[in-house]
Scaffold this motif. Structure first.
Motif, PDB file in Angstrom:
ATOM      1  N   GLU A  33      -4.222  -3.993  -3.267  1.00 26.97           N
ATOM      2  CA  GLU A  33      -3.704  -3.087  -2.241  1.00 26.97           C
ATOM      3  C   GLU A  33      -3.116  -1.832  -2.887  1.00 26.97           C
ATOM      4  O   GLU A  33      -3.301  -0.710  -2.403  1.00 26.97           O
ATOM      5  CB  GLU A  33      -2.666  -3.801  -1.374  1.00 26.97           C
ATOM      6  CG  GLU A  33      -3.272  -4.850  -0.458  1.00 26.97           C
ATOM      7  CD  GLU A  33      -2.238  -5.477   0.468  1.00 26.97           C
ATOM      8  OE1 GLU A  33      -1.424  -4.737   1.035  1.00 26.97           O
ATOM      9  OE2 GLU A  33      -2.264  -6.717   0.612  1.00 26.97           O
ATOM     10  N   THR A  34      -2.405  -2.031  -3.987  1.00 25.43           N
ATOM     11  CA  THR A  34      -1.855  -0.887  -4.713  1.00 25.43           C
ATOM     12  C   THR A  34      -2.971  -0.058  -5.336  1.00 25.43           C
ATOM     13  O   THR A  34      -2.924   1.185  -5.319  1.00 25.43           O
ATOM     14  CB  THR A  34      -0.882  -1.374  -5.795  1.00 25.43           C
ATOM     15  OG1 THR A  34       0.131  -2.192  -5.200  1.00 25.43           O
ATOM     16  CG2 THR A  34      -0.211  -0.205  -6.493  1.00 25.43           C
ATOM     17  N   PHE A  90       0.823  -1.211   0.000  1.00 25.02           N
ATOM     18  CA  PHE A  90       0.000   0.000   0.000  1.00 25.02           C
ATOM     19  C   PHE A  90       0.861   1.267   0.000  1.00 25.02           C
ATOM     20  O   PHE A  90       0.623   2.188  -0.785  1.00 25.02           O
ATOM     21  CB  PHE A  90      -0.918  -0.016   1.226  1.00 25.02           C
ATOM     22  CG  PHE A  90      -1.922   1.096   1.258  1.00 25.02           C
ATOM     23  CD1 PHE A  90      -3.176   0.944   0.695  1.00 25.02           C
ATOM     24  CD2 PHE A  90      -1.616   2.308   1.871  1.00 25.02           C
ATOM     25  CE1 PHE A  90      -4.107   1.968   0.726  1.00 25.02           C
ATOM     26  CE2 PHE A  90      -2.543   3.337   1.905  1.00 25.02           C
ATOM     27  CZ  PHE A  90      -3.787   3.167   1.334  1.00 25.02           C
ATOM     28  N   ARG A  91       1.865   1.313   0.871  1.00 23.40           N
ATOM     29  CA  ARG A  91       2.671   2.533   0.993  1.00 23.40           C
ATOM     30  C   ARG A  91       3.386   2.853  -0.309  1.00 23.40           C
ATOM     31  O   ARG A  91       3.403   4.012  -0.755  1.00 23.40           O
ATOM     32  CB  ARG A  91       3.683   2.379   2.129  1.00 23.40           C
ATOM     33  CG  ARG A  91       4.587   3.597   2.293  1.00 23.40           C
ATOM     34  CD  ARG A  91       5.463   3.478   3.515  1.00 23.40           C
ATOM     35  NE  ARG A  91       4.662   3.489   4.743  1.00 23.40           N
ATOM     36  CZ  ARG A  91       5.187   3.455   5.964  1.00 23.40           C
ATOM     37  NH1 ARG A  91       6.503   3.366   6.128  1.00 23.40           N
ATOM     38  NH2 ARG A  91       4.404   3.478   7.027  1.00 23.40           N
ATOM     39  N   ALA A  96      -4.487   2.113  -2.825  1.00 22.26           N
ATOM     40  CA  ALA A  96      -3.609   3.252  -2.559  1.00 22.26           C
ATOM     41  C   ALA A  96      -3.793   4.328  -3.627  1.00 22.26           C
ATOM     42  O   ALA A  96      -3.786   5.537  -3.330  1.00 22.26           O
ATOM     43  CB  ALA A  96      -2.153   2.796  -2.507  1.00 22.26           C
ATOM     44  N   ILE A 103       0.998   4.378  -2.800  1.00 24.09           N
ATOM     45  CA  ILE A 103       0.751   5.815  -2.629  1.00 24.09           C
ATOM     46  C   ILE A 103       1.822   6.621  -3.355  1.00 24.09           C
ATOM     47  O   ILE A 103       1.522   7.578  -4.105  1.00 24.09           O
ATOM     48  CB  ILE A 103       0.726   6.191  -1.140  1.00 24.09           C
ATOM     49  CG1 ILE A 103      -0.514   5.601  -0.452  1.00 24.09           C
ATOM     50  CG2 ILE A 103       0.794   7.699  -0.950  1.00 24.09           C
ATOM     51  CD1 ILE A 103      -1.796   6.333  -0.743  1.00 24.09           C
TER      52      ILE A 103
END
Length: 337
Positions: A249-250, A223-224, A253, A227
Protein backbone atom coordinates in the motif's frame (compact mmCIF):
# COMPACT_ATOMS: atom_id res chain seq x y z
CA UNK A 1 4.92 -35.80 12.52
CA UNK A 2 2.78 -36.96 9.59
CA UNK A 3 0.07 -34.53 8.51
CA UNK A 4 -2.93 -34.60 6.20
CA UNK A 5 -0.81 -32.77 3.62
CA UNK A 6 1.81 -35.56 3.64
CA UNK A 7 -0.97 -38.06 2.97
CA UNK A 8 -2.40 -35.95 0.15
CA UNK A 9 1.00 -35.66 -1.57
CA UNK A 10 1.66 -39.42 -1.42
CA UNK A 11 -1.85 -40.29 -2.58
CA UNK A 12 -1.78 -37.69 -5.34
CA UNK A 13 -5.02 -36.04 -4.21
CA UNK A 14 -5.98 -32.81 -2.46
CA UNK A 15 -5.97 -32.39 1.31
CA UNK A 16 -9.73 -31.83 1.04
CA UNK A 17 -10.14 -35.31 -0.49
CA UNK A 18 -8.14 -36.85 2.36
CA UNK A 19 -10.41 -35.04 4.82
CA UNK A 20 -13.48 -36.45 3.08
CA UNK A 21 -12.07 -39.95 3.28
CA UNK A 22 -11.68 -39.44 7.04
CA UNK A 23 -15.01 -37.74 7.69
CA UNK A 24 -17.37 -38.63 4.83
CA UNK A 25 -15.94 -41.75 3.15
CA UNK A 26 -19.19 -42.55 1.32
CA UNK A 27 -18.76 -39.35 -0.72
CA UNK A 28 -15.42 -40.50 -2.15
CA UNK A 29 -15.04 -42.91 -5.06
CA UNK A 30 -13.93 -46.38 -3.87
CA UNK A 31 -10.68 -46.34 -5.89
CA UNK A 32 -9.74 -42.90 -4.56
CA UNK A 33 -10.66 -43.91 -1.02
CA UNK A 34 -8.45 -46.99 -1.30
CA UNK A 35 -5.60 -44.86 -2.64
CA UNK A 36 -5.82 -42.46 0.32
CA UNK A 37 -6.14 -45.28 2.85
CA UNK A 38 -3.04 -46.94 1.40
CA UNK A 39 -1.11 -43.68 1.77
CA UNK A 40 -2.26 -43.31 5.39
CA UNK A 41 -1.13 -46.85 6.12
CA UNK A 42 2.24 -46.34 4.43
CA UNK A 43 2.85 -43.16 6.43
CA UNK A 44 1.39 -44.57 9.66
CA UNK A 45 -0.95 -41.58 9.76
CA UNK A 46 -3.45 -41.40 12.63
CA UNK A 47 -6.07 -38.60 12.62
CA UNK A 48 -6.13 -36.32 15.64
CA UNK A 49 -9.19 -37.54 17.62
CA UNK A 50 -10.12 -34.18 19.16
CA UNK A 51 -9.80 -32.33 15.86
CA UNK A 52 -11.89 -34.96 14.10
CA UNK A 53 -14.55 -34.72 16.79
CA UNK A 54 -14.74 -30.97 16.24
CA UNK A 55 -15.10 -31.43 12.49
CA UNK A 56 -17.85 -33.99 12.85
CA UNK A 57 -19.72 -32.24 15.61
CA UNK A 58 -21.24 -29.48 13.48
CA UNK A 59 -19.54 -26.74 15.47
CA UNK A 60 -17.15 -24.28 13.90
CA UNK A 61 -13.79 -25.35 15.28
CA UNK A 62 -11.84 -22.26 14.15
CA UNK A 63 -12.40 -18.58 14.71
CA UNK A 64 -10.72 -15.64 12.98
CA UNK A 65 -10.77 -12.12 14.42
CA UNK A 66 -10.42 -9.32 11.87
CA UNK A 67 -9.69 -5.75 12.91
CA UNK A 68 -9.20 -4.19 9.46
CA UNK A 69 -10.87 -6.30 6.74
CA UNK A 70 -10.00 -3.82 3.96
CA UNK A 71 -6.24 -4.23 4.47
CA UNK A 72 -4.66 -5.97 1.48
CA UNK A 73 -2.39 -7.97 3.78
CA UNK A 74 -5.27 -9.18 5.95
CA UNK A 75 -7.54 -9.90 2.99
CA UNK A 76 -4.87 -12.15 1.45
CA UNK A 77 -4.54 -14.02 4.73
CA UNK A 78 -8.31 -14.28 5.03
CA UNK A 79 -8.52 -15.97 1.64
CA UNK A 80 -5.56 -18.27 2.39
CA UNK A 81 -7.02 -19.31 5.74
CA UNK A 82 -10.36 -20.08 4.11
CA UNK A 83 -8.56 -22.25 1.56
CA UNK A 84 -6.51 -24.09 4.21
CA UNK A 85 -9.61 -24.76 6.30
CA UNK A 86 -11.53 -25.98 3.27
CA UNK A 87 -8.68 -28.35 2.38
CA UNK A 88 -8.70 -29.73 5.92
CA UNK A 89 -12.47 -30.11 6.05
CA UNK A 90 -12.86 -27.41 8.68
CA UNK A 91 -15.30 -24.56 9.05
CA UNK A 92 -14.17 -21.09 10.07
CA UNK A 93 -16.11 -18.29 11.75
CA UNK A 94 -15.01 -14.70 11.13
CA UNK A 95 -15.71 -11.82 13.52
CA UNK A 96 -15.00 -8.12 13.09
CA UNK A 97 -13.14 -7.13 16.23
CA UNK A 98 -11.60 -4.05 17.78
CA UNK A 99 -9.95 -3.30 21.10
CA UNK A 100 -12.49 -0.72 22.22
CA UNK A 101 -14.10 -0.99 25.69
CA UNK A 102 -16.33 -4.04 25.94
CA UNK A 103 -14.11 -6.18 23.71
CA UNK A 104 -13.98 -9.05 26.23
CA UNK A 105 -17.78 -9.39 26.36
CA UNK A 106 -17.99 -9.31 22.56
CA UNK A 107 -15.27 -11.94 22.31
CA UNK A 108 -16.99 -14.22 24.83
CA UNK A 109 -20.24 -13.94 22.89
CA UNK A 110 -18.47 -14.86 19.65
CA UNK A 111 -16.74 -17.87 21.23
CA UNK A 112 -19.81 -19.11 23.08
CA UNK A 113 -22.45 -18.61 20.41
CA UNK A 114 -20.21 -19.98 17.67
CA UNK A 115 -18.85 -22.79 19.86
CA UNK A 116 -15.37 -21.68 18.85
CA UNK A 117 -12.45 -23.03 20.82
CA UNK A 118 -9.53 -22.40 18.48
CA UNK A 119 -8.60 -18.90 17.33
CA UNK A 120 -6.30 -17.42 14.71
CA UNK A 121 -4.79 -14.04 15.60
CA UNK A 122 -3.29 -11.78 12.95
CA UNK A 123 -1.44 -8.49 13.52
CA UNK A 124 -2.04 -6.35 15.49
CA UNK A 125 -4.38 -8.52 17.58
CA UNK A 126 -1.68 -11.18 18.00
CA UNK A 127 0.22 -8.63 20.12
CA UNK A 128 -2.71 -7.50 22.29
CA UNK A 129 -1.65 -8.87 25.70
CA UNK A 130 -5.05 -8.50 27.45
CA UNK A 131 -6.67 -10.52 24.67
CA UNK A 132 -4.18 -13.34 25.03
CA UNK A 133 -4.53 -13.30 28.82
CA UNK A 134 -8.32 -13.54 28.41
CA UNK A 135 -7.94 -16.53 26.10
CA UNK A 136 -5.67 -18.29 28.60
CA UNK A 137 -8.24 -17.70 31.30
CA UNK A 138 -10.87 -19.33 29.11
CA UNK A 139 -8.46 -22.14 28.21
CA UNK A 140 -8.95 -21.28 24.56
CA UNK A 141 -6.29 -22.17 22.03
CA UNK A 142 -4.80 -19.75 19.53
CA UNK A 143 -2.05 -19.59 16.93
CA UNK A 144 -0.37 -16.24 16.35
CA UNK A 145 0.57 -15.11 12.85
CA UNK A 146 3.59 -12.78 12.66
CA UNK A 147 3.60 -11.58 16.29
CA UNK A 148 6.02 -8.88 17.37
CA UNK A 149 7.13 -10.79 20.46
CA UNK A 150 7.39 -14.46 21.34
CA UNK A 151 4.62 -15.78 23.60
CA UNK A 152 5.39 -19.02 25.48
CA UNK A 153 1.68 -19.87 25.71
CA UNK A 154 0.74 -19.73 22.02
CA UNK A 155 2.53 -21.18 18.98
CA UNK A 156 3.32 -18.75 16.17
CA UNK A 157 3.80 -18.89 12.42
CA UNK A 158 6.19 -16.33 10.95
CA UNK A 159 8.41 -15.50 7.99
CA UNK A 160 11.90 -13.98 8.04
CA UNK A 161 11.16 -10.29 7.43
CA UNK A 162 14.78 -9.32 7.90
CA UNK A 163 16.09 -11.77 5.29
CA UNK A 164 13.34 -10.76 2.87
CA UNK A 165 14.20 -7.06 3.19
CA UNK A 166 17.88 -7.83 2.69
CA UNK A 167 16.99 -9.69 -0.52
CA UNK A 168 15.10 -6.62 -1.76
CA UNK A 169 18.10 -4.34 -1.23
CA UNK A 170 20.49 -6.83 -2.78
CA UNK A 171 18.20 -6.95 -5.82
CA UNK A 172 18.41 -3.17 -6.08
CA UNK A 173 22.20 -3.30 -5.67
CA UNK A 174 22.33 -5.72 -8.61
CA UNK A 175 20.44 -3.13 -10.66
CA UNK A 176 23.06 -0.50 -9.80
CA UNK A 177 21.16 1.42 -7.11
CA UNK A 178 23.05 2.75 -4.11
CA UNK A 179 20.99 5.75 -2.99
CA UNK A 180 17.92 3.90 -1.74
CA UNK A 181 15.12 5.46 0.29
CA UNK A 182 13.06 3.49 2.76
CA UNK A 183 9.56 4.12 4.12
CA UNK A 184 9.09 2.02 7.23
CA UNK A 185 5.92 0.52 8.66
CA UNK A 186 4.16 1.18 11.95
CA UNK A 187 6.83 1.58 14.66
CA UNK A 188 4.90 -0.61 17.11
CA UNK A 189 5.15 -3.70 14.93
CA UNK A 190 8.28 -5.80 14.75
CA UNK A 191 7.93 -6.31 10.99
CA UNK A 192 8.75 -2.64 10.46
CA UNK A 193 11.86 -2.94 12.63
CA UNK A 194 13.02 -6.21 11.07
CA UNK A 195 12.61 -4.92 7.53
CA UNK A 196 14.73 -1.88 8.31
CA UNK A 197 17.33 -4.12 9.94
CA UNK A 198 17.41 -6.21 6.76
CA UNK A 199 18.10 -3.06 4.76
CA UNK A 200 21.02 -2.17 7.04
CA UNK A 201 22.39 -5.73 6.85
CA UNK A 202 22.46 -5.58 3.06
CA UNK A 203 24.51 -2.38 3.12
CA UNK A 204 26.85 -3.76 5.79
CA UNK A 205 27.38 -7.01 3.89
CA UNK A 206 28.21 -5.06 0.73
CA UNK A 207 30.69 -2.86 2.59
CA UNK A 208 28.68 0.25 1.77
CA UNK A 209 27.77 3.12 4.11
CA UNK A 210 24.24 2.90 5.41
CA UNK A 211 21.63 5.31 3.98
CA UNK A 212 21.68 8.85 5.35
CA UNK A 213 18.98 9.62 7.94
CA UNK A 214 16.96 11.74 5.51
CA UNK A 215 16.53 8.65 3.30
CA UNK A 216 14.75 6.79 6.13
CA UNK A 217 11.20 8.06 6.57
CA UNK A 218 8.67 6.77 9.10
CA UNK A 219 5.42 5.36 7.80
CA UNK A 220 2.52 3.35 9.23
CA UNK A 221 1.66 0.83 6.49
CA UNK A 222 -1.12 3.18 5.26
CA UNK A 223 -1.56 4.75 1.80
CA UNK A 224 -2.02 8.34 3.00
CA UNK A 225 1.11 8.27 5.14
CA UNK A 226 2.92 6.73 2.18
CA UNK A 227 2.07 9.74 0.02
CA UNK A 228 3.51 12.10 2.64
CA UNK A 229 6.65 9.99 3.06
CA UNK A 230 7.19 9.73 -0.70
CA UNK A 231 6.84 13.50 -1.10
CA UNK A 232 9.50 13.98 1.59
CA UNK A 233 11.92 11.63 -0.17
CA UNK A 234 11.31 12.98 -3.67
CA UNK A 235 11.73 16.57 -2.45
CA UNK A 236 15.28 15.97 -1.24
CA UNK A 237 18.02 17.94 -3.02
CA UNK A 238 19.40 14.56 -4.09
CA UNK A 239 16.40 12.21 -4.16
CA UNK A 240 16.83 8.43 -4.10
CA UNK A 241 16.96 6.42 -7.31
CA UNK A 242 14.91 3.67 -5.63
CA UNK A 243 12.45 3.46 -2.76
CA UNK A 244 11.80 0.33 -0.73
CA UNK A 245 8.43 0.60 1.02
CA UNK A 246 7.54 -1.54 4.02
CA UNK A 247 4.33 -2.77 2.37
CA UNK A 248 2.55 -2.66 -0.97
CA UNK A 249 0.00 0.00 0.00
CA UNK A 250 2.87 2.34 0.80
CA UNK A 251 4.68 1.37 -2.39
CA UNK A 252 1.53 2.13 -4.40
CA UNK A 253 1.43 5.55 -2.73
CA UNK A 254 5.05 6.12 -3.80
CA UNK A 255 4.06 5.32 -7.39
CA UNK A 256 1.21 7.84 -7.25
CA UNK A 257 3.50 10.55 -5.86
CA UNK A 258 6.12 9.80 -8.51
CA UNK A 259 3.61 9.88 -11.37
CA UNK A 260 2.27 13.19 -10.05
CA UNK A 261 5.77 14.63 -10.46
CA UNK A 262 6.08 13.22 -13.95
CA UNK A 263 8.72 10.67 -12.96
CA UNK A 264 9.07 7.51 -15.01
CA UNK A 265 8.91 4.19 -13.14
CA UNK A 266 11.30 2.41 -13.34
CA UNK A 267 13.26 4.69 -15.70
CA UNK A 268 13.83 7.48 -13.18
CA UNK A 269 12.69 5.80 -9.95
CA UNK A 270 12.46 2.15 -8.93
CA UNK A 271 9.83 1.14 -6.36
CA UNK A 272 9.60 -2.12 -4.41
CA UNK A 273 6.93 -3.12 -1.92
CA UNK A 274 6.32 -5.97 0.50
CA UNK A 275 3.47 -8.52 1.00
CA UNK A 276 2.26 -9.14 -2.58
CA UNK A 277 -1.14 -7.71 -1.64
CA UNK A 278 -3.75 -7.38 -4.43
CA UNK A 279 -2.78 -3.74 -5.04
CA UNK A 280 0.73 -4.84 -6.07
CA UNK A 281 -0.54 -6.30 -9.35
CA UNK A 282 -3.26 -3.68 -9.82
CA UNK A 283 -1.12 -0.52 -9.99
CA UNK A 284 0.91 0.50 -13.04
CA UNK A 285 3.60 -0.51 -13.41
CA UNK A 286 3.00 -3.66 -11.35
CA UNK A 287 5.10 -3.74 -8.20
CA UNK A 288 8.14 -5.85 -7.59
CA UNK A 289 7.52 -7.12 -4.08
CA UNK A 290 8.10 -9.79 -1.47
CA UNK A 291 5.41 -12.47 -1.54
CA UNK A 292 4.46 -13.65 1.90
CA UNK A 293 3.70 -17.40 1.91
CA UNK A 294 0.07 -16.84 2.88
CA UNK A 295 -1.20 -20.32 2.04
CA UNK A 296 1.79 -22.17 3.52
CA UNK A 297 1.46 -20.14 6.71
CA UNK A 298 -2.28 -20.82 6.85
CA UNK A 299 -1.78 -24.55 6.40
CA UNK A 300 0.83 -24.48 9.18
CA UNK A 301 -1.74 -22.75 11.42
CA UNK A 302 -4.30 -25.49 10.79
CA UNK A 303 -1.69 -28.18 11.45
CA UNK A 304 -0.64 -26.52 14.70
CA UNK A 305 -4.23 -26.45 15.94
CA UNK A 306 -4.83 -30.05 14.86
CA UNK A 307 -1.76 -31.27 16.76
CA UNK A 308 -1.85 -28.91 19.69
CA UNK A 309 0.30 -30.82 22.18
CA UNK A 310 3.12 -31.19 19.64
CA UNK A 311 3.55 -27.40 19.68
CA UNK A 312 4.88 -27.65 23.24
CA UNK A 313 7.23 -30.61 22.90
CA UNK A 314 10.19 -28.43 23.95
CA UNK A 315 8.35 -27.10 26.99
CA UNK A 316 7.31 -23.81 25.43
CA UNK A 317 5.27 -22.79 22.40
CA UNK A 318 6.87 -23.48 19.02
CA UNK A 319 7.60 -20.90 16.33
CA UNK A 320 7.26 -22.11 12.74
CA UNK A 321 9.26 -20.30 10.04
CA UNK A 322 8.02 -20.22 6.45
CA UNK A 323 9.80 -19.19 3.25
CA UNK A 324 9.19 -15.97 1.30
CA UNK A 325 9.89 -15.20 -2.36
CA UNK A 326 10.86 -12.11 -4.34
CA UNK A 327 8.35 -11.41 -7.12
CA UNK A 328 10.03 -9.42 -9.88
CA UNK A 329 7.60 -7.29 -11.88
CA UNK A 330 7.96 -3.97 -13.72
CA UNK A 331 8.49 -1.33 -11.03
CA UNK A 332 12.22 -1.85 -10.50
CA UNK A 333 14.87 -1.37 -13.15
CA UNK A 334 18.46 -0.31 -13.65
CA UNK A 335 19.61 2.80 -11.80
CA UNK A 336 19.57 5.94 -13.97
CA UNK A 337 22.99 7.19 -15.08
Amino acid sequence: MTTIYDVSRLAGVSAKTVSRVLNEPDRVRPETRAQVQAAMKALDYTPNPSARQLRLGGASSLGLLLEDPVSGYLSRFHHALLTACMEAGKHISVELFDMQPGWAERLDRFLDEGRVRDLILLPPLCDFAPLKAHLRQREARAVLIAPSVFDPHFPSVVMDDRAAAREVIEHLFALGHRRIGHISGHPDHSAAILRRQGLFEAYDAAGLPRPEPDLLVAGDFQFRKGIEAAEALLSLPQPPTAIFAANDETAAAVSVAAHKRGLSIPGELSVIGFDDAPIAAAVWPALTTIAQPYLDMSRRVVQALDNWEANFSSGTAATYMTAHSLIVRDSAGKAPK
